[in-house]
Write a protein that holds these residues in place. Structure first.
Motif, mmCIF file in Angstrom:
data_model
loop_
_atom_site.group_PDB
_atom_site.id
_atom_site.type_symbol
_atom_site.label_atom_id
_atom_site.label_comp_id
_atom_site.label_asym_id
_atom_site.label_seq_id
_atom_site.Cartn_x
_atom_site.Cartn_y
_atom_site.Cartn_z
ATOM 1 N N THR A 84 0.842 -1.205 0.000
ATOM 2 C CA THR A 84 0.000 0.000 0.000
ATOM 3 C C THR A 84 0.880 1.259 0.000
ATOM 4 O O THR A 84 0.557 2.242 -0.670
ATOM 5 N N SER A 85 1.993 1.207 0.729
ATOM 6 C CA SER A 85 2.892 2.366 0.772
ATOM 7 C C SER A 85 3.400 2.723 -0.617
ATOM 8 O O SER A 85 3.490 3.901 -0.963
ATOM 9 N N TYR A 86 3.765 1.706 -1.408
ATOM 10 C CA TYR A 86 4.241 1.987 -2.772
ATOM 11 C C TYR A 86 3.174 2.734 -3.555
ATOM 12 O O TYR A 86 3.447 3.745 -4.219
ATOM 13 N N ARG A 87 1.937 2.225 -3.469
ATOM 14 C CA ARG A 87 0.873 2.857 -4.255
ATOM 15 C C ARG A 87 0.589 4.277 -3.775
ATOM 16 O O ARG A 87 0.350 5.183 -4.590
ATOM 17 N N ASP A 88 0.630 4.488 -2.473
ATOM 18 C CA ASP A 88 0.429 5.843 -1.949
ATOM 19 C C ASP A 88 1.558 6.767 -2.443
ATOM 20 O O ASP A 88 1.320 7.894 -2.864
ATOM 21 N N TYR A 89 2.779 6.245 -2.373
ATOM 22 C CA TYR A 89 3.973 6.997 -2.766
ATOM 23 C C TYR A 89 3.929 7.408 -4.235
ATOM 24 O O TYR A 89 4.258 8.535 -4.590
ATOM 25 N N PHE A 198 8.613 -9.569 -4.064
ATOM 26 C CA PHE A 198 8.305 -10.454 -2.931
ATOM 27 C C PHE A 198 9.448 -10.467 -1.921
ATOM 28 O O PHE A 198 9.240 -10.352 -0.725
ATOM 29 N N LYS A 199 10.667 -10.605 -2.432
ATOM 30 C CA LYS A 199 11.832 -10.716 -1.567
ATOM 31 C C LYS A 199 11.996 -9.487 -0.670
ATOM 32 O O LYS A 199 12.352 -9.609 0.491
ATOM 33 N N THR A 200 11.726 -8.311 -1.219
ATOM 34 C CA THR A 200 11.905 -7.091 -0.436
ATOM 35 C C THR A 200 10.686 -6.780 0.432
ATOM 36 O O THR A 200 10.745 -5.880 1.265
ATOM 37 N N THR A 201 9.590 -7.510 0.260
ATOM 38 C CA THR A 201 8.419 -7.246 1.106
ATOM 39 C C THR A 201 8.617 -7.800 2.516
ATOM 40 O O THR A 201 8.339 -7.109 3.503
ATOM 41 N N SER A 202 9.136 -9.030 2.615
ATOM 42 C CA SER A 202 9.149 -9.680 3.937
ATOM 43 C C SER A 202 9.947 -8.928 5.009
ATOM 44 O O SER A 202 9.467 -8.808 6.128
ATOM 45 N N PRO A 203 11.140 -8.381 4.714
ATOM 46 C CA PRO A 203 11.806 -7.635 5.794
ATOM 47 C C PRO A 203 11.044 -6.387 6.226
ATOM 48 O O PRO A 203 11.244 -5.901 7.338
ATOM 49 N N MET A 204 10.157 -5.895 5.367
ATOM 50 C CA MET A 204 9.411 -4.672 5.714
ATOM 51 C C MET A 204 8.076 -4.962 6.389
ATOM 52 O O MET A 204 7.346 -4.040 6.720
ATOM 53 N N LEU A 205 7.748 -6.265 6.576
ATOM 54 C CA LEU A 205 6.469 -6.587 7.219
ATOM 55 C C LEU A 205 6.415 -6.078 8.652
ATOM 56 O O LEU A 205 5.355 -5.743 9.158
ATOM 57 N N TYR A 206 7.570 -6.053 9.311
ATOM 58 C CA TYR A 206 7.586 -5.760 10.748
ATOM 59 C C TYR A 206 8.127 -4.389 11.085
ATOM 60 O O TYR A 206 8.146 -3.993 12.231
ATOM 61 N N ILE A 207 8.630 -3.693 10.071
ATOM 62 C CA ILE A 207 9.145 -2.336 10.299
ATOM 63 C C ILE A 207 8.363 -1.425 9.359
ATOM 64 O O ILE A 207 8.305 -1.695 8.170
ATOM 65 N N PRO A 208 7.738 -0.380 9.872
ATOM 66 C CA PRO A 208 6.888 0.427 9.000
ATOM 67 C C PRO A 208 7.670 0.978 7.808
ATOM 68 O O PRO A 208 8.722 1.578 7.981
ATOM 69 N N PRO A 209 7.171 0.759 6.578
ATOM 70 C CA PRO A 209 7.846 1.258 5.386
ATOM 71 C C PRO A 209 8.091 2.768 5.438
ATOM 72 O O PRO A 209 9.079 3.257 4.879
ATOM 73 N N SER A 210 7.196 3.486 6.142
ATOM 74 C CA SER A 210 7.376 4.947 6.217
ATOM 75 C C SER A 210 8.712 5.287 6.884
ATOM 76 O O SER A 210 9.393 6.233 6.488
ATOM 77 N N VAL A 211 9.099 4.489 7.880
ATOM 78 C CA VAL A 211 10.382 4.701 8.558
ATOM 79 C C VAL A 211 11.531 4.394 7.602
ATOM 80 O O VAL A 211 12.475 5.176 7.448
ATOM 81 N N LEU A 212 11.415 3.258 6.922
ATOM 82 C CA LEU A 212 12.478 2.844 5.997
ATOM 83 C C LEU A 212 12.632 3.840 4.856
ATOM 84 O O LEU A 212 13.726 4.086 4.362
ATOM 85 N N ARG A 213 11.492 4.429 4.452
ATOM 86 C CA ARG A 213 11.516 5.399 3.372
ATOM 87 C C ARG A 213 12.258 6.651 3.817
ATOM 88 O O ARG A 213 13.085 7.192 3.093
ATOM 89 N N ARG A 214 11.947 7.098 5.039
ATOM 90 C CA ARG A 214 12.559 8.321 5.546
ATOM 91 C C ARG A 214 14.074 8.187 5.643
ATOM 92 O O ARG A 214 14.805 9.111 5.320
ATOM 93 N N ILE A 215 14.546 7.005 6.079
ATOM 94 C CA ILE A 215 15.996 6.842 6.196
ATOM 95 C C ILE A 215 16.633 6.386 4.874
ATOM 96 O O ILE A 215 17.822 6.108 4.816
ATOM 97 N N GLY A 216 15.825 6.327 3.813
ATOM 98 C CA GLY A 216 16.354 5.986 2.484
ATOM 99 C C GLY A 216 16.986 4.611 2.412
ATOM 100 O O GLY A 216 18.003 4.414 1.750
ATOM 101 N N SER A 217 16.380 3.631 3.089
ATOM 102 C CA SER A 217 17.001 2.300 3.149
ATOM 103 C C SER A 217 16.935 1.593 1.794
ATOM 104 O O SER A 217 16.051 1.829 0.975
ATOM 105 N N LYS A 218 17.903 0.694 1.595
ATOM 106 C CA LYS A 218 18.032 0.006 0.304
ATOM 107 C C LYS A 218 16.825 -0.884 0.018
ATOM 108 O O LYS A 218 16.361 -0.956 -1.121
ATOM 109 N N VAL A 219 16.312 -1.533 1.065
ATOM 110 C CA VAL A 219 15.219 -2.463 0.827
ATOM 111 C C VAL A 219 13.983 -1.725 0.297
ATOM 112 O O VAL A 219 13.310 -2.193 -0.617
ATOM 113 N N TRP A 220 13.735 -0.529 0.826
ATOM 114 C CA TRP A 220 12.613 0.270 0.308
ATOM 115 C C TRP A 220 12.869 0.711 -1.133
ATOM 116 O O TRP A 220 11.998 0.618 -1.995
ATOM 117 N N ARG A 221 14.086 1.164 -1.424
ATOM 118 C CA ARG A 221 14.403 1.604 -2.791
ATOM 119 C C ARG A 221 14.270 0.448 -3.786
ATOM 120 O O ARG A 221 13.709 0.603 -4.871
#
Ligand code: HEM
Ligand code: 2DC
Length: 469
Positions: A84-89, A198-221
């Protein structure tokens, strides 16, 4: 007397501590095994909190029945936030996979008629049969070329192509050309993007993507790049059909595919249609291909079962004079094999619903609004649910008494897998053609297990040998 919610066993008091322990156990890859362990420790119901994500977990078919009775009119699964975060973004619409409430229901009702109704099967079967025939022709060609009268390989890439070609032919009513010698690099890129998504979804299941996005993490990119690739390719396919439809004059008899049917029906907005077609195209690749790979693996391990299936297919072919629609009605053991594969190797580790009314499970009170998960992987391997669960036995599904809330690989009820009919038909046709053409073998005994990358995947390459009959 009914016991209160707070007495359900499990570790649900400190989400952050649990997240840390989960991470230490490499839980991102082992979610399915951790669930099995938890049921062993706590019994048939446990409560859990990992990070901010809280749930009650169940394993028994009777309890699954209670859960699905309380799913309400707008059944809601766990929200996969990275999606959902991707689509919102990117400001894209949610399709049926991610919608909720009345918006979900109204879209789903229309899509059901075009995608999952039995009436559509007669349109889909000829298209899928062509793809199946082309697949075996392609394998024969590979075997002729290598000159060894057999082919030993990891089939997963070939199966991805088969799956995308199949779902593409149904959605677009025309071939994408993935089974030709030279394939469109864009189509290959699409396949790679789904795997990465799929591979990049599972590590983000437990950490809010909004946080990962803000810190510019590789998994979100990487996740954004993957979805960008998926949407770009789907957009190209959709544009093609849209253009063709506008040029077309008069009515042709030919079935035009799901997308063109939806456009002509004119009941959903173009944006809604695009969003759901993209989800169907993306959902149609890794799911069926991996299930087929697991099935071939099991058939290679069970040669006499493989022969039995081959006999069933031959008899069905003779009795139906090659009419694939008729043939599909005469292959119960093939259908049992697919159920058996999904029992031992489910695509989805769990099914979940936010319940809409209070329920009692295992004598515990569970309030409305709770996320309740059925451990599908754990249930499939539970000796209290399946007799000799470790054995691959398609024939167990021929006895109807074993069915009650046990065959749940595609989920249940109005929110079940929308691609179910396509997936089942595509897999049955694949197995029919393969069994008619090749013997499947494997070399040494290598135990392959599942690893969790949002969907469950084999943890190592499965190497099989195909020999022409
Ligand atoms: C949903 C499994 C293939 C598209 C689901 C769900 C499961 C599932 C368990 C959730 C159902 C629930 O919550 O009750 C599978 C398996 C497949 C498969 C095991 C193949 C072996 C496909 C294919 C497509 C597809 C081929 C597309 C053509 C979808 C969509 C949803 C969904 C769009 C969401 C439906 C909604 O929310 O209304 N699938 N699936 N799946 N699947 Fe599949
Ligand atoms: C993953 O804890 C584990 O069919 C989580 O075709 C809970 C969860 C929620 C939703 C599930 C997901 C799990 C596994 C993959 C599923 C998904 C719903 C749909 C999706 C089961 C169990 C899948 C593979 C769809 C994907 C379509 C998408 C690529 C557009």
């Amino acid at each position: 007397v009914v016991r209160p919610f707070n007495e359900i066993p499990g570790q649900w008091k400190n989400g952050l501590v649990n997240l840390y322990n989960f991470w230490k156990l490499d839980g991102f890859k082992n979610l399915h095994r951790i669930m099995v362990q938890n049921f062993n420790t706590f019994g048939p119901i446990y409560r859990e909190k990992i990070g901010y994500y809280e749930s009650v977990n169940i394993i028994k078919p009777e309890d699954a029945a209670t859960l699905f009775k309380a799913e309400g009119h707008y059944p809601k699964r766990l929200k996969v936030e990275p999606w959902t975060s991707y689509r919102d973004y990117r400001n894209r619409k949610y399709g049926v996979l991610l919608k909720d409430g009345e918006d979900w229901r109204s879209n789903r009702v229309i899509l059901n008629k075009e995608v999952i109704s039995l009436k559509m099967l007669e349109n889909f079967v000829p298209l899928l049969d062509d793809v199946g025939q082309d697949f075996v022709a392609r394998v024969h060609k590979k075997i002729k070329r290598n000159g060894q009268n057999k082919w030993t390989t990891d089939l997963s890439q070939e199966l991805f192509k088969y799956a995308l070609e199949s779902v593409g032919s149904v959605l677009y009513g025309e071939r994408l050309g993935l089974l030709l010698d030279y394939i469109d690099p864009e189509a290959q890129h699409f396949i790679d993007c789904i795997t990465l998504m799929f591979k990049t979804t599972s590590p983000m299941l437990y950490i809010p993507p909004s946080v990962l996005r803000r810190i510019g993490s590789k998994v979100w990119r990487d996740h954004v790049d993957a979805w960008d690739g998926i949407f770009n390719q789907a957009d190209r396919c959709i544009q093609n059909i849209y253009r063709e439809l506008r040029l077309e004059t008069g009515t042709s008899e030919k079935y035009p595919g799901v997308l063109a049917s939806l456009l002509m029906l004119d009941k959903l907005s173009i944006e809604d249609i695009k969003a759901s077609i993209t989800e169907l195209m993306a959902g149609g690749v890794d799911t069926t291909s991996i299930t087929l790979l697991w099935t071939l693996y099991e058939l290679a391990r069970h040669p006499s079962l493989q022969e039995e299936l081959r006999l069933e297919v031959a008899a069905a072919r003779a009795a139906s004079q090659g009419d694939m629609m008729e043939m599909l009605k005469r292959v119960p053991l093939i259908k049992g094999a697919i159920k058996e594969t999904l029992r031992l190797h489910p695509v989805a580790v769990s099914l979940q619903r936010y319940i809409t009314e209070d329920i009692v499970i295992q004598n515990y009170h569970i309030p409305a609004g709770t996320l309740v998960q059925l451990g599908l992987y754990a249930m499939g391997r539970d000796p209290k649910v399946f007799f000799r669960p470790e054995q691959y036995q398609p024939s167990r599904w021929l006895r109807t008494e074993t069915h009650y809330f046990r065959s749940l690989g595609f989920g249940f009820g109005p929110r079940q897998c929308l691609g179910r009919r396509i997936a089942e038909t595509e897999m049955q046709i694949f197995l029919i053609h393969m069994l008619e053409n090749f013997r499947v073998e494997k070399q040494r005994h290598i135990e392959v297990q599942s690893t969790f990358e949002l969907i469950l995947l084999p943890d190592k390459p499965i190497i099989l040998t195909l020999k022409p009959l």
